[in-house]
Each structure stands twice: as C-alpha cells, then as structure tokens.
Design an enzyme around this catalytic site. Structure first.
Site, mmCIF file in Angstrom:
data_model
loop_
_atom_site.group_PDB
_atom_site.id
_atom_site.type_symbol
_atom_site.label_atom_id
_atom_site.label_comp_id
_atom_site.label_asym_id
_atom_site.label_seq_id
_atom_site.Cartn_x
_atom_site.Cartn_y
_atom_site.Cartn_z
ATOM 1 N N ASP A 1 11.619 9.654 19.574
ATOM 2 C CA ASP A 1 11.192 9.214 18.239
ATOM 3 C C ASP A 1 11.804 10.134 17.186
ATOM 4 O OD1 ASP A 1 9.849 8.281 16.034
ATOM 5 O OD2 ASP A 1 7.974 9.347 16.512
ATOM 6 N N ASP B 1 6.786 8.381 13.825
ATOM 7 C CA ASP B 1 5.746 7.339 13.820
ATOM 8 C C ASP B 1 5.163 7.122 15.222
ATOM 9 O OD1 ASP B 1 7.778 6.004 15.118
ATOM 10 O OD2 ASP B 1 7.813 4.263 13.771
ATOM 11 N N ASP C 1 12.974 5.310 18.725
ATOM 12 C CA ASP C 1 13.827 4.502 17.855
ATOM 13 C C ASP C 1 15.305 4.796 18.118
ATOM 14 O OD1 ASP C 1 14.213 6.985 16.556
ATOM 15 O OD2 ASP C 1 12.405 6.626 15.368
ATOM 16 N N ASP D 1 20.087 -6.105 25.841
ATOM 17 C CA ASP D 1 19.173 -6.986 26.553
ATOM 18 C C ASP D 1 19.249 -8.345 25.864
ATOM 19 O OD1 ASP D 1 16.923 -7.814 28.178
ATOM 20 O OD2 ASP D 1 16.374 -5.692 28.250
ATOM 21 N N ASP E 1 17.665 -11.268 30.427
ATOM 22 C CA ASP E 1 16.257 -11.369 30.779
ATOM 23 C C ASP E 1 15.944 -12.714 31.444
ATOM 24 O OD1 ASP E 1 13.627 -9.922 30.265
ATOM 25 O OD2 ASP E 1 13.157 -11.876 29.385
ATOM 26 N N GLU F 1 18.745 -10.773 35.139
ATOM 27 C CA GLU F 1 17.449 -10.471 35.749
ATOM 28 C C GLU F 1 16.939 -11.787 36.317
ATOM 29 O OE1 GLU F 1 12.948 -8.912 34.813
ATOM 30 O OE2 GLU F 1 13.906 -10.534 33.708
ATOM 31 N N HIS G 1 11.503 -0.920 33.268
ATOM 32 C CA HIS G 1 10.328 -0.840 32.387
ATOM 33 C C HIS G 1 9.180 -1.732 32.854
ATOM 34 C CE1 HIS G 1 12.541 -4.368 31.333
ATOM 35 N NE2 HIS G 1 11.513 -4.815 30.608
ATOM 36 N N ASP G 2 9.394 -2.509 33.908
ATOM 37 C CA ASP G 2 8.353 -3.404 34.426
ATOM 38 C C ASP G 2 7.741 -2.896 35.725
ATOM 39 O OD1 ASP G 2 8.872 -5.259 32.389
ATOM 40 O OD2 ASP G 2 10.334 -6.361 33.607
HETATM 41 O O1 TEU Z 1 10.534 -9.611 33.048
HETATM 42 C C1 TEU Z 1 10.385 -10.715 33.821
HETATM 43 C C2 TEU Z 1 9.712 -10.525 35.121
HETATM 44 O O2 TEU Z 1 9.748 -11.402 35.941
HETATM 45 C C3 TEU Z 1 8.988 -9.305 35.469
HETATM 46 O O3 TEU Z 1 9.554 -8.198 35.825
HETATM 47 C C4 TEU Z 1 7.700 -9.239 34.751
HETATM 48 O O4 TEU Z 1 7.539 -8.095 34.003
HETATM 49 C C5 TEU Z 1 6.670 -9.256 35.817
HETATM 50 O O5 TEU Z 1 6.922 -10.293 36.678
HETATM 51 C C6 TEU Z 1 5.340 -9.449 35.260
HETATM 52 O O6 TEU Z 1 4.482 -9.400 36.338
HETATM 53 C C7 TEU Z 1 11.269 -9.687 31.885
HETATM 54 C C8 TEU Z 1 11.183 -8.384 31.148
HETATM 55 O O7 TEU Z 1 11.781 -7.395 31.926
HETATM 56 C C9 TEU Z 1 9.769 -8.109 30.828
HETATM 57 O O8 TEU Z 1 9.574 -6.853 30.241
HETATM 58 C C10 TEU Z 1 9.309 -9.191 29.900
HETATM 59 O O9 TEU Z 1 7.938 -9.036 29.658
HETATM 60 C C11 TEU Z 1 9.562 -10.574 30.466
HETATM 61 O O10 TEU Z 1 10.841 -10.720 31.039
HETATM 62 C C12 TEU Z 1 9.480 -11.601 29.376
HETATM 63 O O11 TEU Z 1 10.557 -11.464 28.515
#
Ligand code: TEU
Length: 853
Positions: A273, A277, A281, A350, A458, A520, A593-594
C-alpha cells in the site's frame, strides 16, 4: 527511439529506419558480447544513438511497433531487455559465422507473410552476407553515399553496422543458397547468383530511425570488431545437423519464451500500500518490483485493477479500460509496465470476461429495457413457466451459484432474470452474441497496445453455455445446498474452441509468439485441456486445471475438507504430465488468490515450515510446465489463522456461512472449514518486514495479517541464505540455465527442467514423492534429474533399488537442489547410493545418469 545524444546528431550515421506499418514485422538483431562466436563484439561499441545496443535498438524497435525481436548472439547482459509489448527471444548459436547466425535468427521468426528488419554489427568475415544484404557496391564501400544510409563500414573495410528490411521467405531461401554454395562463389559471381534468387529488400517506409556512432567513435570505443577473434575467421558454419539437433533438443529454435519463465502473481489489494488507505495499490507494487527481480521471475500476473465496485475484489469490472481509484490510475499502470520492463518483467493482465460488474455501462444498457440493443449482451430469461417471477422455484433453471444461492437474479424493472454464475453483481456476458466478442477483443487489443505481456483469462472455459435451439438451459442434479449443479451445462461448452480460436485470430495472430495466454479453467478435463493448449490449434498457451485442488474437498464441498491422500496427488500431477507431454503445456501451481496457503494445506506450517515450504516448491517447479508463484509463497507465508467469522472479508466465505445450517454444518465445522479453505487465507497482506503492519501499510490493513509476520517476512527471508525465498530463487533460476549465474545450474539443467520426460516412481508410497526427468542424448547415457522428497514429519529411509528401480544410478550423482543446506556438496550420496535417509520434509534433486530402460 531513444534520442539521447541526438544533440551530436551529425556525429552519427543512420543505419536504417523501421516502422511496423500494419502487422507482421519482426526484427533479427545480430548482437555480440563476451566470448561471442559472432565476433566478440565489445560492449562499449554496442551503442546505438548513444546508448547500449540492446537498450537502444530495442527501444527503437518498440517505438516503431515491432513486436517480435530475435537477438542472436551472447548479449552483454544475458536475458535483459524486455520491452513492453515486445517479445524478445534469444538465440546463441553454437556455430560460427554471421550467415549461420542470421539463419538461426530467422528460424525463430514465425513463418508466414512476414517482413524482417535485420540489424547487424561487425561482419568482417562474411563478404557473402554483405553482398547478400546490401543493395550495391556503393552502400558497402562508401558510408557517405547519398541515400545509402544502411551500413557503416570502417577504414579496414569491415562493416560495423548494417540495417535492412526484407521479406522473410526469400531471405531465408537466399541464405540457405549462399550457405550451400559457400566457398565457390565470390564477388561479382556471388552477387549474380544472388540476383537470380530475386532477393529484394523491402522499401523502408519511414518511422523510427536507428543510428550509430560514427566510425571514428566506434574506433575510439573499441569497435564492434574484436581482432582477437580473427583466428576463427572463415570457420565454416557447422553442418545442418547441429541445428536440427538443437531444434529437437532443449534449445529448440521454436521454443516459446514462456517455457523458460516463472510467473509471479500479485493480488494488488494485498501486496503493498503506497497511500496509507490500508489497501494495496499500483504504486505499491512498483515500489516493490525489486523483490520480484531478486527472485528472478520474468512475468507478473496482476489480478484485476480495473474500475470496479469491488464486490468480488475487482473480479467484477465496471470499466475495462480504466484503473480503479483504489489502486491508482492509468498513469500508475503505465509506470508499473515501464518499471517492470526495466527489470525484464512483463505484466500479464487478468482478463475477466465471463462476466462484468452489474455496474458496467453495458449492463446498465442491457437491463434498461427488453428491446435495448444490448439486451442480448447478457443472459436474460423469463420466469419458469407456470411461476410468478420472484417466487421460489421461478428461477429459469435450478443452478446454484459459485457464491451460494441461485445463479439467477430477478430484475424488477423488466420482469426477467439475468444469469450470474458468481455473485449477483457479476452478470454473465452472452458470448453467443458476436458483438460481445468483438467488444472484448477490442479491449484486449487496447491493453496490448499499452504494453502488457499477455492475459490470464478468468473462468474462460465457462463462456460457452450449452443452450438449446430456442435458448433453453437445462436443470442440474441437486447439490448439498439444495440448488442444482449447472456445471455440466456451462463448463467447456460446445463453442469453447471456436471462441478461443476466434479470439486468437482477432487478437494474437498478428504477433506470433509474443504474448502469454493462460486460461483459468475450473472443471476442465485433461482431454479438453490438451485441445485448448495444443499450439497447432492456436487457442491458449496453457490452462490452470483444478483436479488436484479438489483432492481434499469433502462431501459437502470445499469447506468440508478431508485429509489429502498423497498417492492421489502424485497420480494426478503425473497424469497431467503424461497427458500434455506431446501436445499442450502445463501451468503448475499450488497457490493463487483463491486457494489456501500450500504450506498450511499440504505442508507443515509449524515446526517444519521452512523445509516443507521448500520441498513443496521443489516438487512443483521440477514438473514440466510453467510454474506460478503466488505472492508470499516464496516467503513460506501461512494461512490467516482466523477463528471468528467477523475476521473474514471474502464474499464466498461470508455467503457460505449463510448456507451452513441448510447443509447441516455446525458453527465449529464451518469455522474449521473456513480456517482451512477460505480464500482469505491467501489474501492477508504480504509481510515485508517487522515494522508495524509488516511494512504493508501505514494505515489499517483491510484484512488482518497472518500470524508470525514478525518472523516470516520478506526482509528476514532475504537476509537469510537458507530461507524459503532463496530456495525459490534457485528454483526460478533452473529454467534460465547458465544465464542465471548460479552455482551448478547450466544449460543442461535448464534443458532437463524444461523438457525432460517425466516419470513418477513409487506411485503408491504414502510419504515419498519421487520422479525423474530424462533427456535422451545420442550415444551416451541418458541425462536425468531425480527428485526425492519426504512429504512427512518423520524420517524416511529409501532403499533406492527397491523403491526407485534399478534404472536410477545414484553413484556419481550431484546435488542440484536441496531443502537442507548441508545436503549440498560432495558427500551428498553416501553408501554408494544404495540408500537414502531423508529427514522430515527433506527433499533433494540429483543430477545423474540413468540406465536405458
Ligand atoms: O475463480 C473461479 C473459480 O472457479 C475459483 O477458483 C473460485 O474462486 C472458487 O471456485 C470458488 O469456490 C475466478 C477468480 O479467480 C476468483 O477470484 C473470482 O471470484 C471468480 O473467478 C469470479 O470472477
């Protein structure tokens, strides 16, 4: 071009002009450098317009719109010089001679209707090349000849610089012909022979100019030419077989650049950051780029920074061509692109185009009336027949969303439902509509123009839905939360390949080999992935598969985890290795990040945090494919350790809490599931040092820091040579070979890591993870890497012959990568290599020979 030194304009010679009018212009730059077999070009002399050759030339080419540059020869500083939007490929031919060098460079230029700018320096030994490339005698002999402007010849008659623009096909043919006839043709007869080949230089059409220091300046600087290399003058080009071998081998001439890359993912909200805030960023990222450079990665995948209401942290986009004020502005984006380029890092954006935000202008129009021209840009459907809109069961299908509840939202104003596979603020775009597709492609081109290096796409395999002739969508089988599973009807749908091929044609075709694309693809099968990533099909370069990420999901789904059974994980990755061995390419990841942090998920984030983080990293990076490192993974960062619902921010986690009761999950069960699996585990701020808030922000972080940041942070990791960070640095270096400049890593290592055939050993073993990567070499033993890893907190004895088979010969092996510092060194293979004793979470990568099977 870079105009530094332009004040001394008359002191320079213009050697060429270059402009990419339209598309399909590549450049081949014959460079030189330390020990270069092209003539030992001195660094000092490699100057264009007053700056070093590669910087100057690449700037000029970038400015002129050339997207694809091949540098032949050993550049002064290996692997430098990435330019936004320009793909720089390098080739260091193992054979002497400018002709061969040009030929090797041309081999890297894509086939097809194409022109090439050829820039060369120091061509004393190849009158043939000169005759071929220069139009007439005057150009060669008189640098001051009016209108020539394409060669600088020094007093000794050596051509110091040359630039010209040619059609690729004829140039290739001419070079091959000259090489074939070499030695028999001289002077006028050579030129006559070349004339028969009808090699034509394509006229210059203005654009950026490339100029060099005058011959006098070159003389003062030491010239392009290094006389000490003259002994090798006239060394014939090595035979064609060498090149063929190289092509078949590791340094194959058509290797995509990202086979050597490691991608680093930045989740901007949590990285750094700059304005206090509490939210990361763009300027924060720019300020920390040196961390990425130190790690050695060359691609940064940036999670969304577009304008967005932030319902799903930016994966809900309301303007694709602007930056959200939370993260900065377009100027900050340009700055990031430029600063990253200086560090040879390309930015991969992305691309979230399965859906937009409901606050996107397209959706505002679409929802405004049933006959709005953009109505059909989204999926609108009436209530189920016989149901009043808005009543339970009236949803057009029974599909449940990724983020709980129905995938359908009633829009009161027009009385119809719209589809949203994710949150209700993420309406799905209708890819059946060609206008939608063209709008997306235009936006993609806009970003490429801005200088990004590619896209991570995505949920790209959800863009084609199974839709009946009259727009029908089909109900799915019931799932634990009571909604239906629509996945079979929107995953890898019938038009997927058509859409991706069209996108490729519309966006990437003009720039072959320039950009990285990774899809993805949740729920993708190996069979589909092979089709998506087969280079012949021109769809995407690689995809993220999800099978391995699902191995610890329980009956109630991801928040009901079960322990991992190691043989399943090994088998899964091995299956993908085999499945994409001959066509396609793997994207390798443990984290993003997921997903929860890998050291907490499948490692040991307590006593053996460091060893287990290193070992998991080693295993991933030694598979074949392009590895992805998620921010903080290289520090061995752990899960968030949250114990109360109020600590979570992710909508998926918060929504699932609302479903827990329906699913029969107790609060403890839910909190345990979230602690293990919530996406917020990956999203805690990156810990930079032990100052307040770990140096992430001067304000209040939007999400709490993961515990242990006082110890587990970038400053501490970088200061300790035995850290997870330095281990990852070595892993990243493996693919770079000798250019990485790390002990024990050479081009042979890179070849094995990039291309070695994969074989899983001891598949059923529940604690040992072992595999080989092997390359055939003619006549000799097969070169191999052997990875052995103990995936447990107990010591592990391995009987090499019994567990790994007798093809593995450990005697004489050397240690390439080790989780424990004391394993590096000579005494690495005790006991003649019959047994291995692995400490808890220990792993070793050996370089060795294997017996032919
Ligand atoms: O993620 C899609 C996805 O299928 C997953 O990894 C999702 O986070 C998980 O199945 C939920 O249980 C992508 C992005 O990486 C994610 O951050 C977004 O929230 C999602 O698409 C929607 O854009």
């Amino acid at each position: 071009m870079d105009r530094r030194g332009a004040a001394r304009g008359e002191d320079r010679r213009e050697v060429g002009r270059v402009a990419a009018h339209g598309r399909g212009l590549s450049a081949v730059v014959l460079s030189g450098g330390r020990g270069s077999r092209l003539g030992g070009v001195s660094k000092a002399a490699l100057r264009v317009g007053g700056v070093a050759l590669l910087d100057g030339v690449l700037d000029a080419l970038a400015a002129a719109g050339v997207r694809d540059v091949v540098v032949v020869g050993d550049p002064p500083s290996p692997d430098r010089a990435t330019r936004p939007g320009v793909r720089v490929t390098r080739e260091d031919p193992p054979f002497a001679g400018p002709l061969a060098a040009v030929a090797a460079g041309l081999d890297l230029v894509p086939d097809g209707e194409h022109e090439v700018v050829l820039l060369a320096c120091d061509l004393p030994r190849s009158p043939a090349l000169l005759a071929l490339l220069l139009e007439d005698e005057a150009e060669r002999s008189d640098p001051a000849a009016p209108g020539a402007g394409r060669a600088v010849v020094d007093a000794a008659g050596r051509t110091q610089w040359l630039a010209g623009r040619y059609a690729v096909g004829p140039l290739r043919a001419a070079i091959d012909a000259v090489r074939a006839e070499r030695g028999t043709l001289e002077g006028a007869s050579l030129r006559a022979a070349l004339a028969r080949l009808e090699l034509e230089r394509v006229p210059d059409r203005g654009g950026a100019s490339l100029d060099v220091d005058t011959p006098e300046d070159l003389a003062a600087a030491g010239r392009c030419h290094d006389p000490s290399m003259d002994e090798t003058s006239g060394t014939p080009d090595q035979p064609e077989t060498t090149r063929r071998e190289r092509r078949a081998g590791h340094a194959g001439t058509h290797r995509p650049w990202w086979h050597r890359s490691v991608v680093y993912q930045v989740y901007p909200r949590s990285f750094a950051d700059s304005d206090g805030d509490g939210v990361g960023d763009l300027r924060g990222i720019t300020s920390r780029l040196d961390h990425l450079a130190a790690l050695g990665v060359d691609v940064l995948w940036l999670s969304p920074v577009y304008r967005s209401p932030q319902d799903d942290n930016g994966y809900d986009i309301s303007d694709y061509t602007d930056v959200d004020p939370l993260f900065g502005d377009l100027a900050a984006m340009d700055e990031l692109i430029a600063e990253a380029a200086k560090r040879e890092i390309g930015i991969v954006m992305d691309l979230v185009v399965n859906h937009t935000s409901d606050e996107h202008a397209w959706f505002a129009e679409s929802r405004s009336s049933r006959d709005n021209p953009k109505r059909d840009w989204y999926w609108w459907r009436p209530a189920r027949e016989g149901f009043e809109p808005g009543t339970p069961g009236a949803e057009p299908t029974n599909w449940g969303s990724f983020f709980s509840g129905s995938t359908w939202q009633l829009d009161e104003a027009t009385g119809e439902y719209y589809l949203h596979l994710f949150s209700r603020k993420q309406p799905d775009l209708n890819w059946e509509n060609p206008e939608v597709r063209q709008a997306v492609y235009a936006m993609m081109r806009w970003w490429l123009e801005r200088g990004v290096a590619g896209f991570r796409m995505d949920v790209i395999n959800l863009i084609s839905k199974h839709v009946g002739e009259h727009g029908e969508l089909t109900d799915g089988a019931p799932r634990a939360d009571g909604w239906g599973n629509g996945a079979p009807f929107y995953t890898d749908g019938p038009r997927m390949h058509e859409f991706l091929a069209e996108m490729h044609r519309e966006v990437f075709d003009p720039f072959p080999g320039t950009y990285l694309t990774v899809g993805e693809t949740p729920g993708v099968t190996l069979e589909e992935a092979r089709l998506y990533t087969d280079p012949e099909r021109r769809e995407v370069d690689m995809v993220f598969q999800f099978e391995h990420m699902g191995l610890d999901h329980g009956v109630l789904g991801k928040f009901d985890p079960v322990p991992l059974h190691l043989p399943d994980l090994k088998a899964n990755l091995a299956r993908w290795q085999d499945g994409l061995a001959t066509a396609g390419w793997n994207a390798l990841y443990w984290n993003n990040h997921d997903q929860p942090r890998i050291v907490s998920r499948w490692g040991d984030d307590g006593e053996h945090r460091v060893a287990s983080a290193k070992t998991l990293g080693t295993i991933l990076h030694l598979h074949r494919g392009t590895p992805y490192v998620y921010q903080g993974e290289e520090l061995g960062m752990r899960n968030a350790g949250f114990t109360a619902l109020t600590q979570y921010r992710d909508l998926e986690s918060l929504n699932v809490a609302g479903d827990a009761e329906t699913m029969g999950m107790s609060t403890e069960h839910l909190l345990a599931g979230l602690a293990y699996m919530s996406r917020d585990n990956a999203r805690t701020p990156v810990a930079w040092d032990d100052s307040p808030n770990a140096g992430f922000t001067t304000g209040t972080p939007w999400l709490s820091l993961a515990p242990g940041w006082e110890r587990i942070n970038a400053a501490a990791e970088r200061a300790n040579s035995d850290s997870v960070f330095h281990h990852y640095r070595r892993l990243v270096a493996l693919r770079r070979g000798a250019a990485a400049g790390q002990d024990g890593i050479d081009d042979g290592v890179a070849a094995l890591v990039i291309d070695g055939a994969f074989a899983l050993l001891a598949p059923e073993h529940e604690r040992l993870w072992a595999f080989t990567r092997t390359l055939e070499t003619e006549g000799g033993p097969r070169e191999a890497l052997l990875v052995v890893a103990n995936l447990s907190g107990e010591p592990l004895e391995v009987d090499v012959a019994a567990e790994l088979g007798d093809a593995v010969v450990l005697e004489g092996a050397s240690v390439l990568v080790a989780s424990h510092a004391d394993a590096y060194g000579d005494a690495a293979v005790p006991d003649g290599g019959a047994h291995l004793a692995l400490r808890p979470w220990e792993s070793v990568v050996y370089r060795l020979a294997v017996r032919a099977a």
